[in-house]
Motif scaffolding. Structure first.
Motif, PDB file in Angstrom:
ATOM      1  N   GLN A 118      -2.561  10.181   4.950  1.00  0.00           N
ATOM      2  CA  GLN A 118      -3.918  10.010   5.471  1.00  0.00           C
ATOM      3  C   GLN A 118      -4.668   8.887   4.751  1.00  0.00           C
ATOM      4  O   GLN A 118      -5.347   8.073   5.378  1.00  0.00           O
ATOM      5  CB  GLN A 118      -4.666  11.337   5.320  1.00  0.00           C
ATOM      6  N   MET A 119      -4.499   8.855   3.435  1.00  0.00           N
ATOM      7  CA  MET A 119      -5.176   7.799   2.666  1.00  0.00           C
ATOM      8  C   MET A 119      -4.648   6.428   3.027  1.00  0.00           C
ATOM      9  O   MET A 119      -5.410   5.467   3.187  1.00  0.00           O
ATOM     10  CB  MET A 119      -4.966   8.051   1.176  1.00  0.00           C
ATOM     11  N   ILE A 120      -3.332   6.338   3.131  1.00  0.00           N
ATOM     12  CA  ILE A 120      -2.722   5.062   3.505  1.00  0.00           C
ATOM     13  C   ILE A 120      -3.255   4.621   4.863  1.00  0.00           C
ATOM     14  O   ILE A 120      -3.669   3.469   5.042  1.00  0.00           O
ATOM     15  CB  ILE A 120      -1.194   5.190   3.557  1.00  0.00           C
ATOM     16  N   ALA A 122      -6.000   5.525   6.458  1.00  0.00           N
ATOM     17  CA  ALA A 122      -7.423   5.169   6.403  1.00  0.00           C
ATOM     18  C   ALA A 122      -7.606   3.784   5.791  1.00  0.00           C
ATOM     19  O   ALA A 122      -8.397   2.967   6.276  1.00  0.00           O
ATOM     20  CB  ALA A 122      -8.178   6.216   5.585  1.00  0.00           C
ATOM     21  N   THR A 123      -6.852   3.533   4.729  1.00  0.00           N
ATOM     22  CA  THR A 123      -6.990   2.255   4.036  1.00  0.00           C
ATOM     23  C   THR A 123      -6.541   1.091   4.911  1.00  0.00           C
ATOM     24  O   THR A 123      -7.258   0.091   5.058  1.00  0.00           O
ATOM     25  CB  THR A 123      -6.156   2.265   2.742  1.00  0.00           C
ATOM     26  N   ALA A 176       1.030   3.963  -3.129  1.00  0.00           N
ATOM     27  CA  ALA A 176       0.821   5.399  -2.992  1.00  0.00           C
ATOM     28  C   ALA A 176       1.948   6.170  -3.673  1.00  0.00           C
ATOM     29  O   ALA A 176       1.712   7.169  -4.367  1.00  0.00           O
ATOM     30  CB  ALA A 176       0.731   5.775  -1.518  1.00  0.00           C
ATOM     31  N   SER A 207      -8.741   0.285   7.976  1.00  0.00           N
ATOM     32  CA  SER A 207      -9.911  -0.486   7.559  1.00  0.00           C
ATOM     33  C   SER A 207      -9.548  -1.923   7.248  1.00  0.00           C
ATOM     34  O   SER A 207     -10.203  -2.868   7.677  1.00  0.00           O
ATOM     35  CB  SER A 207     -10.551   0.143   6.319  1.00  0.00           C
ATOM     36  N   THR A 230       0.829  -1.205   0.000  1.00  0.00           N
ATOM     37  CA  THR A 230       0.000   0.000   0.000  1.00  0.00           C
ATOM     38  C   THR A 230       0.864   1.256   0.000  1.00  0.00           C
ATOM     39  O   THR A 230       0.595   2.215  -0.734  1.00  0.00           O
ATOM     40  CB  THR A 230      -0.936   0.008   1.222  1.00  0.00           C
TER      41      THR A 230
END
Lengths: 205, 205
Positions: free
Chosen positions: B182-184, B186-187, B166, B190, B162
DNA sequence: GTTAAGTCGAACACCGATGTTCAAGTTAGG
DNA sequence: CCTAACTTGAACATCGGTGTTCGACTTAAC
């Protein structure tokens, strides 16, 4: 000889067409076994002289490009055949299964492509096939089944990288091919699930 | 001359040691700008003759190996400095931030390494740094904060892929560097969350 | 059966970076 | 200051795959 640039088989003589596909087939099997095979090896595997090969594909890059295009086209068809109309989560599972068959089999081909082709070219080849993924993910996002706090393009990227990561893990011997699809599915479904807090939902009361 | 195989600076003369680090520094910046730089370029950037460089690093592969080792060592230190004792989810966020700084900066170096070094060698270099990730993930699994239905090694693989995904997205221009961490996070949060159904939980009643 | 399209193998030029050698010059270190 | 360690540029061997050229041969197509 064939001075025509691309692999368009129209207008070629029957034996030429036959050879072109033989070369492409050989390229596929050879390259996916060893990304560094020489052109000569591929020609031999195709039962064709090296010169003949160069008659149809002007350079190594062009051959790799053609082989790669063929696989991604095959992937596109496989994904197009999947019924993605129902529950997004179920459809995603099916798309994963379909994609995985191809990724697992031709992972080495991607390595060859990465050596030979520009990054944008590789992306361009993927575009068609990835569109199926993107479409489903976008729909899932609209429906509130998949998280909406991250851009679709990122979800697609995660899809892609998770599949290839699994392939690498198999190569490294840390994962059995048999277990891969289930793990990928479990991972992605979780990753795509809307986070508990903020975003608006349509399904819940 | 230095016939000694590795980059052990002990026993070398002062100027030699100075040059070695200069070369390593140059290799880092050059390779992370273009994975295909020639040895000559690196030598020039280090302010050193090509022959001198070969005096310290017997081959291109050896130089790449040394540069790569240095980065991963740096990564290891950065991760070791993170306090991972508290809430696993919070600790994970910190580990991601730390890892990201290095991955984002030296992504091209990995490409160079992949061209030059065997896959197992690359993995070996990662081992130390990844151990920090693995340890935290394993603890989170034990605590029931992270899912237990998937092997730790797979969670580590997902972490790794991941992050690099990115980095690729940034290179492709589909993601802004600013948004990545932030995206990493959040991913991955989850992805690591225990699924709703089967597995045994310790926290809930 | 004629012809153009295609094939073949061998041989070649090429290429550009790698890695080596040399002899002469510097510099650290005691 | 003396010596061994170190640096240097230039010049060279190398290397293996790539891509090309040739003339002779085969085969598809009409």
């Amino acid at each position: 000889m064939a001075t025509t640039p691309a692999g368009d088989t129209r207008g070629r003589r029957a034996d030429a067409r036959r050879n072109i596909t033989a070369i492409l087939d050989a390229a596929l099997t050879c390259l996916s076994r060893d990304p560094d095979v020489s052109i000569g090896e591929i020609a031999k595997a195709a039962g064709v002289g090296r010169v003949t090969l160069y008659g149809h594909f002007a350079s190594r890059a062009e051959l790799v490009d053609a082989a790669f295009a063929r696989i991604l086209q095959q992937a596109d068809q496989a994904l197009a055949a999947v019924d993605t109309s129902g529950d997004p989560r179920h459809a995603l599972t099916d798309l994963i299964a379909s994609s995985w068959r191809i990724v697992a089999r031709f992972r080495a081909l991607l390595v060859a492509a990465e050596r030979e082709l520009a990054a944008e070219r590789i992306r361009a080849h993927h575009d068609q096939a990835l569109r199926h993924i993107r479409t489903l993910l976008a729909r899932g996002q609209r429906d509130g089944v998949f998280r909406n706090d991250l851009p679709t393009s990122w979800l697609v990227a995660v899809f892609y990288s998770t599949l290839h990561s699994a392939a690498d893990e198999i190569t490294a011997g840390r994962l059995r091919e048999h277990d891969a699809p289930q793990m990928i599915t479990a991972t992605l479904l979780s990753a795509y699930t809307p986070p508990p807090d903020s975003p608006p939902r349509t399904t819940s009361a």
